[in-house]
Design a protein around this motif. Structure first.
Motif, PDB file in Angstrom:
ATOM      1  N   LEU A 194      -8.867  46.185  30.618  1.00  0.00           N
ATOM      2  CA  LEU A 194      -9.385  46.870  29.432  1.00  0.00           C
ATOM      3  C   LEU A 194     -10.400  45.961  28.750  1.00  0.00           C
ATOM      4  CD1 LEU A 194      -5.970  48.133  28.036  1.00  0.00           C
ATOM      5  CD2 LEU A 194      -7.646  49.452  29.328  1.00  0.00           C
ATOM      6  N   GLN A 195     -11.291  46.536  27.960  1.00  0.00           N
ATOM      7  CA  GLN A 195     -12.342  45.757  27.313  1.00  0.00           C
ATOM      8  C   GLN A 195     -11.882  45.041  26.043  1.00  0.00           C
ATOM      9  OE1 GLN A 195     -14.291  45.558  29.973  1.00  0.00           O
ATOM     10  NE2 GLN A 195     -16.062  45.628  28.659  1.00  0.00           N
ATOM     11  N   HIS A 196     -10.910  45.581  25.346  1.00  0.00           N
ATOM     12  CA  HIS A 196     -10.402  44.992  24.104  1.00  0.00           C
ATOM     13  C   HIS A 196     -11.524  44.741  23.091  1.00  0.00           C
ATOM     14  CE1 HIS A 196      -6.392  44.455  25.731  1.00  0.00           C
ATOM     15  NE2 HIS A 196      -6.944  43.970  26.827  1.00  0.00           N
ATOM     16  N   GLY A 197     -12.245  45.806  22.757  1.00  0.00           N
ATOM     17  CA  GLY A 197     -13.355  45.708  21.822  1.00  0.00           C
ATOM     18  C   GLY A 197     -12.945  45.257  20.434  1.00  0.00           C
ATOM     19  N   TRP A 198     -11.683  45.462  20.070  1.00  0.00           N
ATOM     20  CA  TRP A 198     -11.201  45.039  18.752  1.00  0.00           C
ATOM     21  C   TRP A 198     -11.332  43.530  18.573  1.00  0.00           C
ATOM     22  CZ3 TRP A 198      -7.128  41.647  18.720  1.00  0.00           C
ATOM     23  CH2 TRP A 198      -6.383  41.557  19.898  1.00  0.00           C
ATOM     24  N   LEU A 199     -11.392  42.795  19.665  1.00  0.00           N
ATOM     25  CA  LEU A 199     -11.559  41.349  19.559  1.00  0.00           C
ATOM     26  C   LEU A 199     -12.953  40.975  19.055  1.00  0.00           C
ATOM     27  CD1 LEU A 199      -9.560  40.099  22.639  1.00  0.00           C
ATOM     28  CD2 LEU A 199      -9.142  39.527  20.264  1.00  0.00           C
ATOM     29  N   GLY A 200     -13.884  41.914  19.068  1.00  0.00           N
ATOM     30  CA  GLY A 200     -15.189  41.671  18.459  1.00  0.00           C
ATOM     31  C   GLY A 200     -15.051  41.416  16.972  1.00  0.00           C
ATOM     32  N   LEU A 201     -14.127  42.125  16.333  1.00  0.00           N
ATOM     33  CA  LEU A 201     -13.873  41.898  14.909  1.00  0.00           C
ATOM     34  C   LEU A 201     -13.299  40.501  14.687  1.00  0.00           C
ATOM     35  CD1 LEU A 201     -12.352  45.388  14.103  1.00  0.00           C
ATOM     36  CD2 LEU A 201     -14.688  44.611  13.675  1.00  0.00           C
ATOM     37  N   LEU A 202     -12.447  40.076  15.597  1.00  0.00           N
ATOM     38  CA  LEU A 202     -11.910  38.717  15.519  1.00  0.00           C
ATOM     39  C   LEU A 202     -13.016  37.682  15.744  1.00  0.00           C
ATOM     40  CD1 LEU A 202      -9.282  37.102  15.161  1.00  0.00           C
ATOM     41  CD2 LEU A 202      -9.046  37.141  17.640  1.00  0.00           C
ATOM     42  N   ALA A 203     -13.970  38.004  16.608  1.00  0.00           N
ATOM     43  CA  ALA A 203     -15.103  37.098  16.831  1.00  0.00           C
ATOM     44  C   ALA A 203     -15.921  36.937  15.555  1.00  0.00           C
ATOM     45  CB  ALA A 203     -15.983  37.633  17.963  1.00  0.00           C
ATOM     46  N   ALA A 204     -16.092  38.025  14.807  1.00  0.00           N
ATOM     47  CA  ALA A 204     -16.831  37.956  13.544  1.00  0.00           C
ATOM     48  C   ALA A 204     -16.092  37.073  12.538  1.00  0.00           C
ATOM     49  CB  ALA A 204     -17.026  39.358  12.977  1.00  0.00           C
ATOM     50  N   LEU A 205     -14.780  37.264  12.449  1.00  0.00           N
ATOM     51  CA  LEU A 205     -13.983  36.439  11.537  1.00  0.00           C
ATOM     52  C   LEU A 205     -14.042  34.968  11.935  1.00  0.00           C
ATOM     53  CD1 LEU A 205     -10.841  38.732  11.188  1.00  0.00           C
ATOM     54  CD2 LEU A 205     -12.622  38.345   9.481  1.00  0.00           C
ATOM     55  N   GLU A 206     -13.967  34.723  13.229  1.00  0.00           N
ATOM     56  CA  GLU A 206     -13.982  33.350  13.720  1.00  0.00           C
ATOM     57  C   GLU A 206     -15.319  32.676  13.436  1.00  0.00           C
ATOM     58  OE1 GLU A 206     -15.145  30.296  16.423  1.00  0.00           O
ATOM     59  OE2 GLU A 206     -15.833  32.346  16.655  1.00  0.00           O
ATOM     60  N   ALA A 207     -16.417  33.388  13.636  1.00  0.00           N
ATOM     61  CA  ALA A 207     -17.738  32.807  13.385  1.00  0.00           C
ATOM     62  C   ALA A 207     -17.896  32.433  11.909  1.00  0.00           C
ATOM     63  CB  ALA A 207     -18.829  33.786  13.816  1.00  0.00           C
ATOM     64  N   ALA A 208     -17.526  33.345  11.037  1.00  0.00           N
ATOM     65  CA  ALA A 208     -17.645  33.073   9.600  1.00  0.00           C
ATOM     66  C   ALA A 208     -16.733  31.918   9.193  1.00  0.00           C
ATOM     67  CB  ALA A 208     -17.297  34.328   8.805  1.00  0.00           C
ATOM     68  N   TRP A 209     -15.544  31.882   9.741  1.00  0.00           N
ATOM     69  CA  TRP A 209     -14.576  30.835   9.396  1.00  0.00           C
ATOM     70  C   TRP A 209     -15.052  29.466   9.872  1.00  0.00           C
ATOM     71  CZ3 TRP A 209      -9.592  29.352  12.190  1.00  0.00           C
ATOM     72  CH2 TRP A 209      -8.778  28.586  11.362  1.00  0.00           C
ATOM     73  N   MET A 210     -15.575  29.389  11.097  1.00  0.00           N
ATOM     74  CA  MET A 210     -16.053  28.108  11.615  1.00  0.00           C
ATOM     75  C   MET A 210     -17.231  27.591  10.799  1.00  0.00           C
ATOM     76  SD  MET A 210     -14.255  26.946  14.073  1.00  0.00           S
ATOM     77  CE  MET A 210     -12.691  27.672  13.698  1.00  0.00           C
ATOM     78  N   LEU A 211     -18.101  28.493  10.367  1.00  0.00           N
ATOM     79  CA  LEU A 211     -19.242  28.059   9.551  1.00  0.00           C
ATOM     80  C   LEU A 211     -18.788  27.550   8.190  1.00  0.00           C
ATOM     81  CD1 LEU A 211     -21.815  30.837  10.457  1.00  0.00           C
ATOM     82  CD2 LEU A 211     -21.815  28.448  11.201  1.00  0.00           C
ATOM     83  N   ARG A 212     -17.809  28.221   7.599  1.00  0.00           N
ATOM     84  CA  ARG A 212     -17.286  27.751   6.308  1.00  0.00           C
ATOM     85  C   ARG A 212     -16.571  26.421   6.454  1.00  0.00           C
ATOM     86  NH1 ARG A 212     -14.988  32.660   2.587  1.00  0.00           N
ATOM     87  NH2 ARG A 212     -16.851  33.938   2.742  1.00  0.00           N
ATOM     88  N   LEU A 213     -15.695  26.326   7.453  1.00  0.00           N
ATOM     89  CA  LEU A 213     -14.964  25.070   7.652  1.00  0.00           C
ATOM     90  C   LEU A 213     -15.884  23.936   8.058  1.00  0.00           C
ATOM     91  CD1 LEU A 213     -11.720  26.207   9.501  1.00  0.00           C
ATOM     92  CD2 LEU A 213     -11.952  25.482   7.140  1.00  0.00           C
ATOM     93  N   GLY A 214     -16.968  24.263   8.758  1.00  0.00           N
ATOM     94  CA  GLY A 214     -17.909  23.245   9.211  1.00  0.00           C
ATOM     95  C   GLY A 214     -18.832  22.738   8.129  1.00  0.00           C
ATOM     96  N   GLY A 215     -18.779  23.333   6.949  1.00  0.00           N
ATOM     97  CA  GLY A 215     -19.558  22.828   5.829  1.00  0.00           C
ATOM     98  C   GLY A 215     -20.944  23.416   5.693  1.00  0.00           C
TER      99      GLY A 215
END
Length: 144
Positions: free
Chosen positions: A44-65
């Motif tokens: 299966l493609q598991h497209g819902w993980l795209g939303l998790l990718a968005a959260l992860e990108a924003a979180w890494m940028l915030r944590l990275g300063g």
């Protein structure tokens, strides 16, 4: 000796400004590998993980300063799109490459963009497409 002036509480936990590219690269790579592996294992493609990718990108940028603002928002959007495209490409390469005895990373450079686009259109359900379209918009919103 006089005591040192107190530092604001938020400054004690701020990451250096140069850390965000490394955190974003590490987090994105990890998510792409996990998402691709899950999609290839389940079929299966598991497209819902795209939303998790968005959260992860924003979180890494915030944590990275990385400083708040449009550069951070656009970087999160771009990282999300790159993760989605990479996963779609690796999943297509994994399915086609398996028929030729190749690993996904061996088959990926041999596949053309139009072929991957066709296979992704055939494999994704309407719910996957909704999640994949909403993911960059979510990244743009939450990376403020």
């Amino acid at each position: 000796m006089p005591p040192a002036p107190p530092r604001p509480p938020h400054a004690a936990h701020r990451a250096p400004g140069w850390l965000w590219p490394f955190m974003l690269l590490l987090g994105s790579t990890t998510l792409v590998v996990a998402w691709s592996s899950l999609a290839l294992a389940t079929g299966l493609q598991h497209g819902w993980l795209g939303l998790l990718a968005a959260l992860e990108a924003a979180w890494m940028l915030r944590l990275g300063g990385m400083r708040p603002g449009w550069p951070r928002r656009l970087t999160a959007l771009a990282a999300t799109v790159v993760m989605i495209v990479a996963v779609q490409w690796l999943v297509a390469a994994g399915h086609i490459g398996a028929q030729m005895g190749l690993a996904p990373w061996e088959a990926a450079p041999k596949m053309g963009a139009f072929y991957v686009w066709t296979l992704a259109r055939l494999a994704n359900t309407w719910l996957d497409v909704i999640c994949l379209v909403a993911a960059p918009l979510l990244a743009l919103r939450i990376a403020r």
